[in-house]
Design an enzyme around this catalytic site. Structure first.
Site, PDB file in Angstrom:
ATOM      1  N   CYS A   1       0.798  -1.221   0.000  1.00  0.00           N
ATOM      2  CA  CYS A   1       0.000   0.000   0.000  1.00  0.00           C
ATOM      3  C   CYS A   1       0.833   1.276   0.000  1.00  0.00           C
ATOM      4  O   CYS A   1       0.281   2.374   0.116  1.00  0.00           O
ATOM      5  CB  CYS A   1      -1.004   0.008   1.147  1.00  0.00           C
ATOM      6  SG  CYS A   1      -0.354  -0.515   2.726  1.00  0.00           S
TER       7      CYS A   1
ATOM      8  N   HIS B   1      -1.525   7.634   7.439  1.00  0.00           N
ATOM      9  CA  HIS B   1      -1.811   6.332   6.825  1.00  0.00           C
ATOM     10  C   HIS B   1      -3.082   5.755   7.445  1.00  0.00           C
ATOM     11  O   HIS B   1      -3.912   5.203   6.733  1.00  0.00           O
ATOM     12  CB  HIS B   1      -0.623   5.392   7.016  1.00  0.00           C
ATOM     13  CG  HIS B   1      -0.756   4.089   6.320  1.00  0.00           C
ATOM     14  ND1 HIS B   1      -0.904   3.994   4.952  1.00  0.00           N
ATOM     15  CD2 HIS B   1      -0.791   2.819   6.793  1.00  0.00           C
ATOM     16  CE1 HIS B   1      -1.014   2.717   4.606  1.00  0.00           C
ATOM     17  NE2 HIS B   1      -0.957   1.985   5.701  1.00  0.00           N
TER      18      HIS B   1
ATOM     19  N   GLU C   1       1.700   4.827  14.419  1.00  0.00           N
ATOM     20  CA  GLU C   1       1.871   6.011  13.572  1.00  0.00           C
ATOM     21  C   GLU C   1       1.795   7.297  14.392  1.00  0.00           C
ATOM     22  O   GLU C   1       2.597   8.222  14.187  1.00  0.00           O
ATOM     23  CB  GLU C   1       0.821   6.037  12.468  1.00  0.00           C
ATOM     24  CG  GLU C   1       0.995   7.242  11.542  1.00  0.00           C
ATOM     25  CD  GLU C   1       0.070   7.239  10.339  1.00  0.00           C
ATOM     26  OE1 GLU C   1       0.282   8.062   9.427  1.00  0.00           O
ATOM     27  OE2 GLU C   1      -0.873   6.412  10.307  1.00  0.00           O
TER      28      GLU C   1
ATOM     29  N   LYS D   1      -8.893   7.692   4.901  1.00  0.00           N
ATOM     30  CA  LYS D   1      -9.381   6.330   4.626  1.00  0.00           C
ATOM     31  C   LYS D   1     -10.718   6.079   5.310  1.00  0.00           C
ATOM     32  O   LYS D   1     -11.459   5.183   4.911  1.00  0.00           O
ATOM     33  CB  LYS D   1      -8.361   5.292   5.092  1.00  0.00           C
ATOM     34  CG  LYS D   1      -7.122   5.153   4.218  1.00  0.00           C
ATOM     35  CD  LYS D   1      -6.247   4.009   4.708  1.00  0.00           C
ATOM     36  CE  LYS D   1      -4.978   3.870   3.881  1.00  0.00           C
ATOM     37  NZ  LYS D   1      -4.020   4.976   4.149  1.00  0.00           N
TER      38      LYS D   1
ATOM     39  N   HIS E   1      -9.386   1.787   1.995  1.00  0.00           N
ATOM     40  CA  HIS E   1      -7.990   1.477   1.713  1.00  0.00           C
ATOM     41  C   HIS E   1      -7.908   0.901   0.299  1.00  0.00           C
ATOM     42  O   HIS E   1      -8.340  -0.215   0.053  1.00  0.00           O
ATOM     43  CB  HIS E   1      -7.465   0.477   2.740  1.00  0.00           C
ATOM     44  CG  HIS E   1      -5.971   0.389   2.786  1.00  0.00           C
ATOM     45  ND1 HIS E   1      -5.168   0.715   1.729  1.00  0.00           N
ATOM     46  CD2 HIS E   1      -5.124   0.001   3.781  1.00  0.00           C
ATOM     47  CE1 HIS E   1      -3.899   0.540   2.046  1.00  0.00           C
ATOM     48  NE2 HIS E   1      -3.848   0.112   3.303  1.00  0.00           N
TER      49      HIS E   1
ATOM     50  N   PHE F   1       2.747  -3.136   4.380  1.00  0.00           N
ATOM     51  CA  PHE F   1       3.225  -4.476   4.683  1.00  0.00           C
ATOM     52  C   PHE F   1       4.572  -4.673   3.978  1.00  0.00           C
ATOM     53  O   PHE F   1       4.809  -4.148   2.895  1.00  0.00           O
ATOM     54  CB  PHE F   1       2.240  -5.527   4.177  1.00  0.00           C
ATOM     55  CG  PHE F   1       1.094  -5.809   5.108  1.00  0.00           C
ATOM     56  CD1 PHE F   1       0.876  -5.055   6.241  1.00  0.00           C
ATOM     57  CD2 PHE F   1       0.212  -6.844   4.832  1.00  0.00           C
ATOM     58  CE1 PHE F   1      -0.178  -5.315   7.098  1.00  0.00           C
ATOM     59  CE2 PHE F   1      -0.857  -7.126   5.675  1.00  0.00           C
ATOM     60  CZ  PHE F   1      -1.048  -6.364   6.808  1.00  0.00           C
TER      61      PHE F   1
END
Length: 427
Positions: free
Chosen positions: A177, A316, A327, A348, A353, A414
């Site tokens: 992502c 994010h 984060e 988001k 996402h 990831f």
């Protein structure tokens, strides 16, 4: 001295397309809907055998590829490429360039001066899923002959390059992502070091293939929801957050050498000024604060920005139990006391996402936040989890008249891939 880079065009395949007859060039419409807290999330139910799956998701249901791209071109592309090419076409035209019918545009300079950098996490996976179905469900002896070119990850970039006559680099980035953010950042650096005058940069993904949905379901990180609660299922930083919401879509930015843009009297939305990218090298799926801190600091350093100059961070913020607090901790570590005054939101919550496309969608929203002096909110954030406190969360209602001069867009993926983009207001 390295040159400046302008953002001169924006394009998106908007999940709100089809409402109020808005179908093209809808970046501004998309921004204002997100700023108003409107959710694009609804309940999506597959019709697949052996077991349907119902999840909150974001779909571009109003997207009609044959109308946007023409039937012949549409037939040569898988959905992720259709989404990407449509967004790129809109951004190209928004930048004031003219698209010809025969891949010979050239108005951005010679073909060798313009290129494409594109991100995708999944590429044309749907083409291969259909092939497996042909074999195992339908008993066919061969897959469709175009499966390879439909399924290859660089298909979107290749079509954009061919259709717009872009003869410079045509590169595809696939880092989960963070893919689109990496593509934008690398395109920025390519222009800055004199490698190109204009770059089409962005990303696209179609994440709602049955196998993909089932895989994310098995990982147990999807937000729950039914028909009544789906629109508010994604709750970054909320005590009741239950996971991410999958979505499909695409966004594109036209990045341009600043002097080139000024010479042709282009509209400049914002300046892209810095990019930080690194690898956590710690864990495949667990985010790492130190890696995020380093990526943010890299972006600030390249942009020649002090932490106190950042007025907004598009986080994010995936709404996972573990990811959100890490984060926020990274932001507090970088920005210190300034973090308590620095606006932070996770869009988001409204657009889901979009995997490899997410970084481009959020970069577009960050650019327009600077352009419109309006910071979009984290939707549905009526309460902040104590583990996510310490920043100025923009909750439910946009901050208008914000006069923010610099902003960041975070993408943490990831595999440990981190990408942070730094933007400055145009001046």
């Amino acid at each position: 001295m390295q040159g400046r880079v302008a953002v001169t065009g924006l394009g998106i395949v908007n999940p709100f397309d089809g409402e109020n007859s808005i179908t093209v060039n809808s970046a501004s419409d998309f921004f204002h809907r997100i700023a108003a807290g409107k959710s694009a999330v609804s309940l999506y139910t597959t019709e697949d055998i052996p077991r349907p799956v119902s999840i909150p998701a974001v779909r571009c249901a109003g997207f009609r590829p044959a109308e946007r791209l023409g039937k012949s071109l549409t037939g040569m592309m898988e959905r992720f490429a259709q989404l990407g090419v449509a967004a790129a076409f809109d951004a190209w035209e928004d930048a004031g360039f003219v698209r010809s019918d025969a891949s010979s545009t050239r108005v951005a300079g010679s073909a060798s001066e313009s290129g494409v950098a594109w991100g995708t996490a999944l590429g044309g996976l749907m083409a291969f899923e259909r092939g497996y179905r042909d074999f195992w469900q339908h008993g066919r002896e061969r897959v469709a002959p175009m499966s390879v070119v439909l399924g290859m990850n660089n298909a979107a970039a290749a079509h954009i390059s061919i259709q717009l006559g872009l003869g410079n680099s045509s590169l595809t980035y696939s880092v989960a992502c963070a893919s689109a953010a990496a593509a934008i950042g690398e395109a920025f650096r390519h222009i800055r070091r004199g490698g190109a005058k204009v770059m089409v940069a962005g990303g696209s993904d179609a994440t709602l293939a049955y196998a993909v949905v089932r895989a994310w379901e098995a990982l147990k990180v999807l937000a729950p929801g039914d028909e009544a609660s789906a629109s508010t299922a994604c709750k970054p930083f909320h005590p009741a957050r239950g996971g991410l919401v999958l979505g499909e879509g695409a966004a594109a930015l036209i990045l341009e050498d600043w002097d080139h843009a000024v010479a042709r009297n282009a509209r400049i939305y914002a300046e892209i000024a810095g990019y930080g990218a690194n690898a956590d090298h710690v864990h495949l799926v667990r985010p790492d604060q130190a890696g995020q801190v380093a990526a943010i600091q890299m972006a600030l350093k390249e942009a020649c920005l002090l932490p106190a100059e950042i007025g907004y961070v598009n986080a994010h913020g995936t709404a996972t139990r573990e990811g959100d607090p890490i984060e926020i901790s990274a932001l507090r570590a970088v920005f210190g006391p300034h973090a308590e005054q620095m606006a932070v939101s996770a869009t988001k919550s409204a657009h889901g996402h979009l995997m490899g496309a997410t970084g481009a969608v959020e970069a577009l929203l960050t650019v327009l936040a600077l352009h419109y002096d309006t910071i979009p909110p984290t939707a549905h954030l009526d309460e902040v989890d104590a583990s996510c406190a310490g920043v100025a969360h923009v909750r439910d209602v946009a901050l208008r008249g914000s006069k923010v001069r610099a902003a960041l867009s975070n993408s943490f993926a990831f595999g440990g891939s981190n990408a942070v983009l730094a933007f400055k207001a145009a001046q």
